[in-house]
Each structure stands twice: as structure tokens, then as C-alpha cells.
Design a protein around this motif. Structure first.
Motif, PDB file in Angstrom:
ATOM      1  N   ILE A 136      -5.769  -4.997  11.632  1.00 47.17           N
ATOM      2  CA  ILE A 136      -4.959  -6.331  10.716  1.00 47.17           C
ATOM      3  C   ILE A 136      -5.772  -6.895  10.457  1.00 47.17           C
ATOM      4  O   ILE A 136      -6.118  -7.845  10.899  1.00 47.17           O
ATOM      5  CB  ILE A 136      -3.380  -7.260  11.423  1.00 47.17           C
ATOM      6  CG1 ILE A 136      -2.558  -5.615  12.647  1.00 47.17           C
ATOM      7  CG2 ILE A 136      -2.471  -8.078  10.789  1.00 47.17           C
ATOM      8  CD1 ILE A 136      -1.159  -6.642  13.366  1.00 47.17           C
ATOM      9  N   ILE A 137      -5.753  -6.889   9.264  1.00 43.92           N
ATOM     10  CA  ILE A 137      -6.649  -8.277   8.653  1.00 43.92           C
ATOM     11  C   ILE A 137      -5.865  -9.973   8.599  1.00 43.92           C
ATOM     12  O   ILE A 137      -4.639  -9.665   7.889  1.00 43.92           O
ATOM     13  CB  ILE A 137      -6.957  -7.557   7.347  1.00 43.92           C
ATOM     14  CG1 ILE A 137      -7.668  -6.533   7.503  1.00 43.92           C
ATOM     15  CG2 ILE A 137      -7.882  -8.901   6.584  1.00 43.92           C
ATOM     16  CD1 ILE A 137      -8.812  -6.197   6.380  1.00 43.92           C
ATOM     17  N   ALA A 138      -6.109 -10.692   9.077  1.00 43.52           N
ATOM     18  CA  ALA A 138      -5.013 -11.808   8.381  1.00 43.52           C
ATOM     19  C   ALA A 138      -6.403 -12.945   8.312  1.00 43.52           C
ATOM     20  O   ALA A 138      -6.429 -13.903   9.121  1.00 43.52           O
ATOM     21  CB  ALA A 138      -4.823 -12.637  10.172  1.00 43.52           C
ATOM     22  N   SER A 139      -7.449 -13.030   7.432  1.00 39.43           N
ATOM     23  CA  SER A 139      -8.338 -13.278   7.280  1.00 39.43           C
ATOM     24  C   SER A 139      -7.706 -15.318   6.211  1.00 39.43           C
ATOM     25  O   SER A 139      -9.216 -16.016   6.258  1.00 39.43           O
ATOM     26  CB  SER A 139      -9.827 -12.948   6.922  1.00 39.43           C
ATOM     27  OG  SER A 139      -8.825 -11.834   5.298  1.00 39.43           O
ATOM     28  N   LYS A 294      -4.597  -5.324  -1.374  1.00 41.40           N
ATOM     29  CA  LYS A 294      -3.092  -4.615  -1.990  1.00 41.40           C
ATOM     30  C   LYS A 294      -2.306  -3.902  -0.843  1.00 41.40           C
ATOM     31  O   LYS A 294      -3.172  -3.558   0.356  1.00 41.40           O
ATOM     32  CB  LYS A 294      -3.486  -4.271  -2.873  1.00 41.40           C
ATOM     33  CG  LYS A 294      -4.141  -4.366  -4.008  1.00 41.40           C
ATOM     34  CD  LYS A 294      -3.699  -3.198  -5.099  1.00 41.40           C
ATOM     35  CE  LYS A 294      -4.566  -4.060  -6.700  1.00 41.40           C
ATOM     36  NZ  LYS A 294      -4.499  -2.455  -7.800  1.00 41.40           N
ATOM     37  N   THR A 295      -1.172  -3.883  -0.147  1.00 41.35           N
ATOM     38  CA  THR A 295      -0.342  -3.761   0.812  1.00 41.35           C
ATOM     39  C   THR A 295       0.563  -2.853   0.024  1.00 41.35           C
ATOM     40  O   THR A 295       1.710  -3.310  -0.655  1.00 41.35           O
ATOM     41  CB  THR A 295      -0.163  -4.366   1.185  1.00 41.35           C
ATOM     42  OG1 THR A 295       0.905  -5.443   0.957  1.00 41.35           O
ATOM     43  CG2 THR A 295      -1.465  -4.969   2.272  1.00 41.35           C
ATOM     44  N   ASP A 296       0.790  -2.058   0.884  1.00 42.52           N
ATOM     45  CA  ASP A 296       2.116  -1.388   0.709  1.00 42.52           C
ATOM     46  C   ASP A 296       3.707  -2.649   1.325  1.00 42.52           C
ATOM     47  O   ASP A 296       3.306  -3.846   1.679  1.00 42.52           O
ATOM     48  CB  ASP A 296       2.648   0.045   0.927  1.00 42.52           C
ATOM     49  CG  ASP A 296       2.865   0.736   2.924  1.00 42.52           C
ATOM     50  OD1 ASP A 296       2.851  -0.825   3.651  1.00 42.52           O
ATOM     51  OD2 ASP A 296       3.002   0.661   2.905  1.00 42.52           O
ATOM     52  N   ALA A 297       5.072  -2.379   1.234  1.00 43.62           N
ATOM     53  CA  ALA A 297       5.836  -2.679   2.010  1.00 43.62           C
ATOM     54  C   ALA A 297       5.564  -3.385   3.280  1.00 43.62           C
ATOM     55  O   ALA A 297       6.715  -4.062   3.743  1.00 43.62           O
ATOM     56  CB  ALA A 297       7.467  -2.163   1.628  1.00 43.62           C
ATOM     57  N   GLN A 298       5.134  -1.790   3.503  1.00 40.38           N
ATOM     58  CA  GLN A 298       5.201  -2.414   5.484  1.00 40.38           C
ATOM     59  C   GLN A 298       3.721  -2.749   5.681  1.00 40.38           C
ATOM     60  O   GLN A 298       3.012  -2.774   6.690  1.00 40.38           O
ATOM     61  CB  GLN A 298       5.452  -1.057   6.059  1.00 40.38           C
ATOM     62  CG  GLN A 298       6.812  -1.037   5.941  1.00 40.38           C
ATOM     63  CD  GLN A 298       7.203   0.048   6.357  1.00 40.38           C
ATOM     64  OE1 GLN A 298       6.628   1.139   6.769  1.00 40.38           O
ATOM     65  NE2 GLN A 298       8.505  -0.361   7.447  1.00 40.38           N
ATOM     66  N   TRP A 299       2.786  -3.560   4.500  1.00 39.57           N
ATOM     67  CA  TRP A 299       1.472  -4.521   5.004  1.00 39.57           C
ATOM     68  C   TRP A 299       0.478  -3.478   5.303  1.00 39.57           C
ATOM     69  O   TRP A 299      -0.470  -3.455   6.289  1.00 39.57           O
ATOM     70  CB  TRP A 299       1.630  -5.901   6.532  1.00 39.57           C
ATOM     71  CG  TRP A 299       2.600  -6.076   5.971  1.00 39.57           C
ATOM     72  CD1 TRP A 299       2.580  -7.655   4.838  1.00 39.57           C
ATOM     73  CD2 TRP A 299       4.019  -5.963   6.124  1.00 39.57           C
ATOM     74  NE1 TRP A 299       4.036  -7.588   4.862  1.00 39.57           N
ATOM     75  CE2 TRP A 299       4.535  -7.281   5.210  1.00 39.57           C
ATOM     76  CE3 TRP A 299       4.709  -5.384   7.493  1.00 39.57           C
ATOM     77  CZ2 TRP A 299       6.170  -7.277   6.086  1.00 39.57           C
ATOM     78  CZ3 TRP A 299       6.141  -5.162   7.330  1.00 39.57           C
ATOM     79  CH2 TRP A 299       6.881  -6.517   6.307  1.00 39.57           C
ATOM     80  N   ARG A 300       0.320  -2.124   5.233  1.00 39.49           N
ATOM     81  CA  ARG A 300      -0.812  -0.095   5.146  1.00 39.49           C
ATOM     82  C   ARG A 300      -1.590  -0.759   4.027  1.00 39.49           C
ATOM     83  O   ARG A 300      -1.363  -1.153   2.636  1.00 39.49           O
ATOM     84  CB  ARG A 300      -0.176   0.314   5.078  1.00 39.49           C
ATOM     85  CG  ARG A 300       0.666   0.845   6.712  1.00 39.49           C
ATOM     86  CD  ARG A 300       1.576   2.311   6.496  1.00 39.49           C
ATOM     87  NE  ARG A 300       2.364   2.618   7.854  1.00 39.49           N
ATOM     88  CZ  ARG A 300       3.205   2.411   6.926  1.00 39.49           C
ATOM     89  NH1 ARG A 300       3.958   1.752   6.339  1.00 39.49           N
ATOM     90  NH2 ARG A 300       4.755   2.547   7.810  1.00 39.49           N
ATOM     91  N   THR A 301      -2.847  -1.395   4.473  1.00 33.34           N
ATOM     92  CA  THR A 301      -3.522  -1.188   2.621  1.00 33.34           C
ATOM     93  C   THR A 301      -3.304   0.280   2.701  1.00 33.34           C
ATOM     94  O   THR A 301      -2.770   1.063   3.166  1.00 33.34           O
ATOM     95  CB  THR A 301      -4.632  -1.776   3.143  1.00 33.34           C
ATOM     96  OG1 THR A 301      -5.480  -0.254   4.095  1.00 33.34           O
ATOM     97  CG2 THR A 301      -5.042  -2.532   3.619  1.00 33.34           C
ATOM     98  N   ASN A 302      -4.500   1.207   1.465  1.00 32.32           N
ATOM     99  CA  ASN A 302      -4.877   2.370   1.193  1.00 32.32           C
ATOM    100  C   ASN A 302      -6.007   2.737   1.867  1.00 32.32           C
ATOM    101  O   ASN A 302      -5.294   4.568   2.142  1.00 32.32           O
ATOM    102  CB  ASN A 302      -5.653   2.289  -0.361  1.00 32.32           C
ATOM    103  CG  ASN A 302      -7.106   1.797  -0.101  1.00 32.32           C
ATOM    104  OD1 ASN A 302      -7.037   0.175   0.777  1.00 32.32           O
ATOM    105  ND2 ASN A 302      -8.024   2.283  -0.677  1.00 32.32           N
TER     106      ASN A 302
END
Ligand code: NAI
Length: 464
Positions: A136-139, A294-302
Motif C-alpha cells: 500500500i502506497i501512503a506516501s 490512479k486507483t480504482d474504487a478499491q484503491w488498486r493501482t493498475n
């Protein structure tokens, strides 16, 4: 080097909350943090220290302006700046140590250092490469430059919020660039300490995006407190000389050029996502034009297995928004249903009076063509507020004209940041204004003003 279910990069409110929730859900968790202490911007150089300074200076203001009226006589306190900074440091330490304790309690490993992601499933810190099924990136975010102007921060004379929290002495004059949250909170701190504060703002209204009536009342109150405002002014340059800085700006209405000088210039024109050194380009993580991951609605990146939350993704840059995303993202990783309701995220400005807002503003409802009614109640009609010399401001509740469902609320007044949560809970339950109006509220409390505003959406408030 170890194998983890989740490694979180960044220990701000997004990252540390995600870490705790991951651990609570039985995932083997580590958090990478390069600062000396946990807690990110919020605990170290943001929300927490600024609230300590706001609290101390509000106490000073009360002593100077209201004590005598209440029959409290005697010498009013003088400012020991060194001790005030020590109080702020101790507040930071108590909070950052608190997170360290929570990490130990939840068996979360703190990997000290700055992390990067050489490939999905791997986090590199120093020479060590750690394996993680999920990252999880929370930078977080950093101060963004003044748009259209060449400004270099030296954190002594030309400062960001970080420098404003550790000035060696109280400046006589200060220019604040930007009438947003940071500018007005820290501008208030210094104004209460006797600094002459001039706020220079690009737009014609302060606190962009807030309810118009709140903006007007807020600016009037701040002016009364001694802050001066230069509105519709585009800052062109800021230069520091020996012990002074000068700011050039153009008034947008007539393109005229002006210069202003002050001991210190606080740059508060916004923040931008901070993702330096993570290696996202090489990984192929999609980034927006504004630098947000950019993430989807569940915080996944591509990139499979890599998530992102908080200030480095889309949405308001607020600690509590990041916390909610942290919890929800952890739940998604654990196979549960993490969810954040972005329609009910409160925003608070911790000046005095406080400003708090949730949901739609009148301006947004008009633009959307939604038929609504507004119930407003002034703190002048609230007994507790009058007793406490805190009757400036109002509560406004906006409800759907037909269904009475609450669509938003805007409060300027005492403890607004706490009062707003009654409306947040009501909105989460899809409540009508009548639901709040029919709920018994203890007397005498500031909360009664919220109920009265709800009553004003119906047959009328009682004390107006
Ligand atoms: P902001 O976005 O709230 O306000 C920046 C202001 O600067 C705007 O009014 C903008 O019009 C003005 N501006 C931009 N360029 C300008 C120029 N060239 N000349 C004059 N004015 C100019 O940004 P702020 O206050 O720096 O805060 C950054 C972030 O941190 C925000 O997202 C905020 O929500 C968050 N924050 C939240 C706090 C809270 O919740 N209490 C406290 C502190 C920060």
C-alpha cells in the motif's frame, strides 16, 4: 529481510491506520517510514502541532479579551515563545510515541528508511529487499510551488507551514499567500501573537469551495480579529533580502502591479502528491496529470498487488479521508468489503470560531438544479454560546425540499468541528432534518444550535 502479507509505505494517518487494521485482520504487516518518528506530516509538521499552537494562542486571546469581562482580573499572561514551542514539541512526541506503542501492540514491524518498489511484491529499503504479497502506497503530499510565480522556500523568511511551526521568534509582520486552510489557521496563530498579518489571495473569496455564506461570515470575523485581506491578487514573485521578504502581485481587476513587504512570507497555496523515489515510472503505475496515483474504487493501482491511499491519490487532502481509505483498503486486502462514503467527509478549519462543513453547499445544489431548503440558526440564539462569548456564527442545514433528507451542513461557530459529526452520522443514516429536530438535545449545549437549524428546515426554530 522478511516476507509480509502487506507492506505499507508511509506512516501518516493513511499508512499507520492501514497498518493497524491489516494487523487486526490477521495479516503480517510492516510499515516503511524514513522520518525519525512515525505519524507523517499530520503528527510531525501538520495537524497536531498546528492545533497545539492554535490552542495556546486561543487561550492567550481569551485571557486578553474575555477574562476581565468574567471577573477574572490580574496580569494577563505574556508569551514565552520558547516554552510555547516546547509545548508543541511535547505534543508531537506524545502523539508519535503513541503510534509507536500501537505498532508494538499490534506486532507491526517498523522498517526504518525510505522505501522504493523495484517490482510488484518487493519493497527495497536501504540495501534490504522485503517481500510482500500486497503493497500500500501512503506516501502523502508535499508543499506545491506557487502557481505562475518563482518562489524558493528557505524556511526562515520564505516559509511553508513546516517553517511556520518553528520560527526562532515571533515576526512583527507576516504575509500569507493563499487564503486556504493552512494560511488562515497559521495566520490566526500569529495574529493572536501580535503579528500584523496580511493575506494575499488569488480568488475573490477565501476558503475556495466552501459555502458562500460561511466564506463571507468567516472573512468578516477574521478581519475583526485583525487579519487584513488583499483579494483577487496573483502573486508574481517573492524575494528575500536580509531580514525581510518582498512580494510582488498583480490585482486581477485592473492588472495593476503592487509590492508588499514583511518579516516573513508564508506560502500556503496548496499541496501536491509526494511519490518521489518510489520508482513508480519504471513500474508503470498510472499517474494523473496532477501527479496523483490512479486507483480504482478499491484503491488498486493498475499494477496487481499495489494499492494507494491518502493524499497521493484523488480526493481531498485530509487526514481523516486517508484514515478511512487506510481501513477500507486493509479490509479489501483481507477479502472483506472496504468502503468509503466520499459524500460524507467533513472538513474543518480550526480557527476561532471553527468552520466545519459536510456534504453539498448551496452553490453546488443550485448548480445541480436540486430543489432544497435551508434551515439556519445563529449562535446568538444559543444560551451557552452567549455565556461563553462565542456567539459569532451560525449552523446551516440544507435538506431536500421534497423528502427533507439532509444534503449538507455548514457551521461557523464554537466547536463547529465537533458539532458537524452529528450531521455526518445523520447523513450516513439517510436522516431527514426532522429526525434531527425531533431528537432531544441537552440544554445548555452548542449542539442545540444544530437542532434549531434542523427545526428551521421545518416549522421554525424556537429561539430565533
Ligand atoms: P488550499 O488549497 O486550501 O488553499 C490555497 C489557496 O491559495 C487558495 O485559496 C488559492 O486560490 C490560493 N492561491 C493559489 N495560488 C495563488 C497565488 N499565486 N497568489 C495568491 N493566492 C493563491 O491549500 P493549503 O491551505 O495550502 O492547504 C493544503 C492542503 O492541506 C489542503 O488540501 C488542505 O485541505 C489541507 N489541510 C487541511 C487542514 C485541516 O483540515 N484543518 C489543515 C491544513 C491543511
Amino acid at each position: 529481510m522478511a516476507n509480509y502479507d502487506v507492506i505499507i509505505i508511509g506512516s501518516g494517518p493513511g499508512g499507520y491506520v492501514a497498518a493497524i487494521r491489516c494487523a487486526q485482520l490477521g495479516l503480517k504487516t510492516a510499515c516503511v517510514e524514513g522520518r525519525e518518528t512515525l505519524g507523517g506530516t499530520c503528527l510531525n509538521v501538520g495537524c497536531i502541532p498546528s492545533k497545539a499552537m492554535l490552542h495556546a494562542t486561543h487561550m492567550l486571546h481569551e485571557a486578553e479579551h474575555n477574562f476581565a469581562k468574567m471577573g477574572l482580573k490580574g496580569k494577563s499572561p505574556s508569551v514565552d515563545w520558547k516554552q510555547m514551542l516546547t509545548y508543541k514539541e511535547e505534543t508531537i512526541e506524545a502523539n508519535t510515541k503513541g503510534i509507536e506503542f500501537l505498532f508494538k501492540k499490534n506486532k507491526i514491524d517498523w522498517i526504518k528508511g525510505w522505501g522504493s518498489i523495484p517490482e510488484a511484491g518487493k519493497v527495497k529499503v536501504g540495501d534490504d529487499v522485503h517481500e510482500a504479497k500486497n503493497i500500500i502506497i501512503a506516501s502523502g503530499s508535499e508543499v506545491s510551488p506557487v502557481p505562475g510565480a518563482d518562489v524558493t522556500l528557505d524556511e526562515k523568511i520564505i516559509i511553508s507551514s513546516t517553517g511556520a511551526l518553528e520560527l526562532p521568534k515571533i515576526p512583527k509582520t507576516m504575509i500569507v499567500i493563499g487564503a486556504g486552510v493552512i494560511g488562515l489557521e497559521l495566520g490566526s496563530v500569529y495574529s493572536r501573537l501580535g503579528t500584523k498579518v496580511q493575506v494575499i489571495e488569488f480568488l475573490d473569496k477565501i476558503t475556495p469551495g466552501m459555502d458562500g455564506e460561511v466564506q463571507k461570515t468567516f472573512q468578516r470575523i477574521l478581519k475583526k480579529q485583525g487579519l487584513s485581506f488583499t483579494m483577487g491578487a496573483a502573486v508574481q514573485s517573492v524575494t528575500a533580502a536580509k531580514n525581510k521578504a518582498s512580494v510582488t502581485y498583480k490585482l486581477r481587476k485592473d492588472d495593476s502591479d503592487h509590492t508588499a513587504e514583511a518579516d516573513v512570507v508564508l506560502v500556503a497555496t496548496g499541496r501536491r502528491p509526494y511519490t518521489d523515489g518510489l520508482g513508480l515510472d519504471a513500474l508503470g503505475v498510472d499517474i494523473s496529470e496532477r501527479g496523483q496515483i490512479k486507483t480504482d474504487a478499491q484503491w488498486r493501482t493498475n499494477v496487481p498487488g499495489i494499492y494507494a491511499i491518502g493524499d497521493c491519490i484523488d480526493g481531498p487532502m485530509l487526514a481523516h479521508k486517508a484514515e478511512d481509505e487506510g481501513m477500507a483498503c486493509a479490509e479489501v486486502i483481507a477479502g472483506k468489503h472496504g468502503h468509503v462514503n466520499y459524500g460524507v467527509i467533513p472538513g474543518v478549519i480550526y480557527t476561532h470560531p471553527e468552520v466545519a462543513t459536510v456534504g453539498m453547499t448551496e452553490e453546488q445544489l443550485k448548480e445541480a438544479g436540486t430543489a432544497y431548503k435551508a434551515g439556519k440558526f445563529s449562535f446568538m440564539g444559543n444560551g451557552r454560546a452567549k455565556a461563553n462569548f462565542a456567539a459569532d456564527g451560525f449552523v446551516k442545514i440544507l435538506a431536500d425540499k421534497t423528502t427533507d433528507r439532509i444534503l449538507g451542513a455548514h457551521i461557523i461557530g464554537p466547536m463547529a468541528g465537533d458539532l458537524i459529526h452529528e450531521i455526518c452520522v445523520a447523513m450516513e443514516f439517510g436522516a431527514s432534518a426532522e429526525d434531527v429536530a425531533l431528537t432531544c438535545h441537552a440544554h445548555p449545549t452548542y449542539s442545540e444550535a444544530v437542532r434549531e437549524a434542523a427545526l428551521a428546515c421545518g416549522d421554525g426554530a424556537i429561539h430565533m
